[in-house]
Design an enzyme around this catalytic site. Structure first.
Site, PDB file in Angstrom:
ATOM      1  N   GLY A 145      20.872 -29.490   6.790  1.00 13.38           N
ATOM      2  CA  GLY A 145      21.206 -29.847   8.160  1.00 13.38           C
ATOM      3  C   GLY A 145      20.525 -31.123   8.623  1.00 13.38           C
ATOM      4  N   GLU A 184      -0.083  18.727  -6.824  1.00 10.68           N
ATOM      5  CA  GLU A 184      -1.388  18.806  -7.456  1.00 10.68           C
ATOM      6  C   GLU A 184      -2.394  17.809  -6.874  1.00 10.68           C
ATOM      7  OE1 GLU A 184       1.966  20.092 -10.007  1.00 10.68           O
ATOM      8  OE2 GLU A 184       1.499  18.210  -8.929  1.00 10.68           O
ATOM      9  N   SER A 185      -2.065  17.027  -5.858  1.00  9.49           N
ATOM     10  CA  SER A 185      -2.919  16.113  -5.096  1.00  9.49           C
ATOM     11  C   SER A 185      -2.186  14.816  -4.785  1.00  9.49           C
ATOM     12  CB  SER A 185      -4.260  15.823  -5.768  1.00  9.49           C
ATOM     13  OG  SER A 185      -5.123  15.214  -4.815  1.00  9.49           O
ATOM     14  N   HIS A 208      -3.087   0.088  -3.780  1.00  8.02           N
ATOM     15  CA  HIS A 208      -3.000  -1.110  -2.952  1.00  8.02           C
ATOM     16  C   HIS A 208      -2.976  -2.301  -3.897  1.00  8.02           C
ATOM     17  CE1 HIS A 208      -3.126  -3.546   0.639  1.00  8.02           C
ATOM     18  NE2 HIS A 208      -3.932  -4.363  -0.007  1.00  8.02           N
ATOM     19  N   SER A 260       0.852  -1.183   0.000  1.00  4.51           N
ATOM     20  CA  SER A 260       0.000   0.000   0.000  1.00  4.51           C
ATOM     21  C   SER A 260       0.888   1.232   0.000  1.00  4.51           C
ATOM     22  CB  SER A 260      -0.910   0.053   1.232  1.00  4.51           C
ATOM     23  OG  SER A 260      -1.990  -0.825   1.121  1.00  4.51           O
ATOM     24  N   CYS A 279      -5.306  18.057  -9.328  1.00  5.60           N
ATOM     25  CA  CYS A 279      -6.047  19.311  -9.284  1.00  5.60           C
ATOM     26  C   CYS A 279      -5.577  20.235 -10.407  1.00  5.60           C
ATOM     27  CB  CYS A 279      -5.839  20.005  -7.935  1.00  5.60           C
ATOM     28  SG  CYS A 279      -6.398  19.032  -6.532  1.00  5.60           S
TER      29      CYS A 279
END
Length: 442
Positions: free
Chosen positions: A281, A62-63, A68, A55, A83
């Site tokens: 291992g 301008e905004s 997401h 996210s 804007c």
């Protein structure tokens, strides 16, 4: 333009799942999409969630541009809001569609703030200013706010990082990554889970090694399963009494990443007393000779992925066989607060193999591990007891070696368990409830 702003609601489908989970790629792409459209970028804030999803928002003069992602669906939901008429959000749309390798995209444009429905109001600009004016920002600078988040069902750890990933490779076993965090330095993660950081790794590595070494002063041969970051063998090799230390790490990329970006933990890989083996291992233990090691440390990740096989009764029985008569096994045993069911189950397994009176739990505070409280197990095959140790030697060693966490007082105090931990250790694995657990026990 008959509105204050243009708002495009975007859906990108059939995107590359890899890219949809890459917080750095997404942040860089969103910033570039804004700049390509002619916007002035002020700030970017992005979070990567574990195991997947990103996210974030790019604040522009301008905004903003927000996103997401759902990597598991190859899908991204994006908001492009500008804007005025100086920035064309459709330029950003086309840029991101290509950057995300989207199969197709859909978008709907809304005009925000219809001018014919608005009436301009007069107000006193001076009264709206901050009491203390903000410093003038250098033109062209961008404040980056990029976060790594390890998230489970009920809790999460978020660490801010520089936004420049230092290491990222996929092995046959897991994804190995190193981030440059601001609070804890370089951080190693495996499949999105924090393994160690530069600023708090010493807690884990000092406690998993020096507790057994000072209660088993005759130990000559030690084996470490896992621990490819190098911190555990670094601490073991401080003890001159050890003639040989064998490290068995399944993933060579862990070693490579730490040599490059966590050199403080990887400092002992060239020590002549170290026998470094890149192999499984579990297989190594099965083929190990009886009674070969005085100390075996299982420095494993959580019981998922390549570490899952290190949390079984069959494995611990093999470890028991490989210990000398006075040998000791040490494991990291998860957090009693994080997942009580796993904690209780593994201690029940240790007790069945070593005997109830031979198994001891001790705790340490590790800030970047789930809940901050982490446990270690001390299981002795013979008569070794963790509280029967040379406190004077431990004190001198701690001072001479410049240790940051372990000392003679911590050694004793670590075994002073809270009542809820004692209760869990005496519980039947089938009867564990959510009373103390941060995660569901079922």
């Amino acid at each position: 333009m008959n509105a204050l702003g243009r708002h495009i609601l975007v859906e990108f489908y059939d995107c590359s799942p890899e890219l949809m989970n890459d917080v750095m790629h997404i942040e860089n792409s969103m910033v570039a999409a804004a700049e390509t459209a002619g916007a002035t970028v002020i700030n970017s804030t992005f979070h990567h969630f574990s195991p997947y999803g990103v996210s974030g928002v790019v604040v522009i003069q301008e905004s903003h541009l927000a996103i997401h992602t759902w990597p598991e669906y190859g899908y991204a939901a994006v908001d492009l809001f500008t804007c005025g008429d100086s920035v064309d959000p459709w330029v950003s749309y086309r840029y991101l569609k290509e950057a995300f390798e989207a199969g197709h995209g859909s978008a709907m444009e809304c005009r925000r703030g219809q001018l014919d429905l608005l009436k301009r109001k007069d107000f006193n600009l001076e009264s709206m200013r901050d009491v203390s004016p903000k410093p003038v920002e250098v033109a062209g600078t961008i404040t980056r706010d990029v976060w790594f988040t390890e998230r489970d069902e009920n809790i999460a750890l978020s660490l801010k990082h520089s936004g420049n990933q230092l290491y990222k490779k996929d092995s046959d076993y897991q994804r190995v990554e190193v981030y440059e965090t601001l609070a804890y330095g370089n951080m190693l993660t495996l499949d999105g889970m924090v393994m160690c950081t530069q600023k708090d790794e010493y807690v884990y590595h000092e406690m998993i090694t020096h507790v057994p070494m000072f209660s088993n002063r005759k130990a000559k041969r030690a084996l470490v399963i896992g621990g490819g970051d190098g911190g555990t063998v670094r601490e073991l090799l401080r003890h001159e009494q050890l003639e040989e230390v064998t490290l068995v790490e399944i993933d060579e990329l862990v070693i490579e990443a730490c040599k490059l970006h966590l050199p403080e933990t990887a400092v002992a890989f060239d020590n002549p007393r170290l026998n470094l083996l890149v192999e499984d291992g579990i297989k190594y233990i099965k083929e190990c000779a009886d009674a070969h090691y005085d100390l075996i440390i299982v420095d494993s990740a959580d019981p998922v992925g390549p570490g899952e096989g290190l949390f079984t009764a069959e494995f611990y029985k093999e470890v028991y066989r490989c210990l000398t008569n006075d040998g000791v096994m040490i494991t990291q045993s998860e957090s009693p607060r994080f997942n009580s069911a796993v904690f209780v189950e593994i201690y029940d397994t240790y007790k069945q193999i070593f005997g109830k009176e031979k198994v001891h739990c001790y705790l340490a505070a590790i800030p970047t591990y789930p809940t901050g409280t982490w446990s270690f197990s001390y299981s002795s095959k013979g008569n070794a007891h963790p509280l029967q140790f040379d406190a004077e030697a431990a004190a001198a060693f701690s001072q001479s070696q410049g240790l940051k966490y372990y000392n003679e007082g911590i050694h004793t105090a670590a075994f002073a368990l809270p009542n809820f931990v004692k209760e869990l250790l005496n519980s039947n694995p089938n009867n564990v409830t959510d009373e103390y657990s941060a995660e569901p026990t079922n």
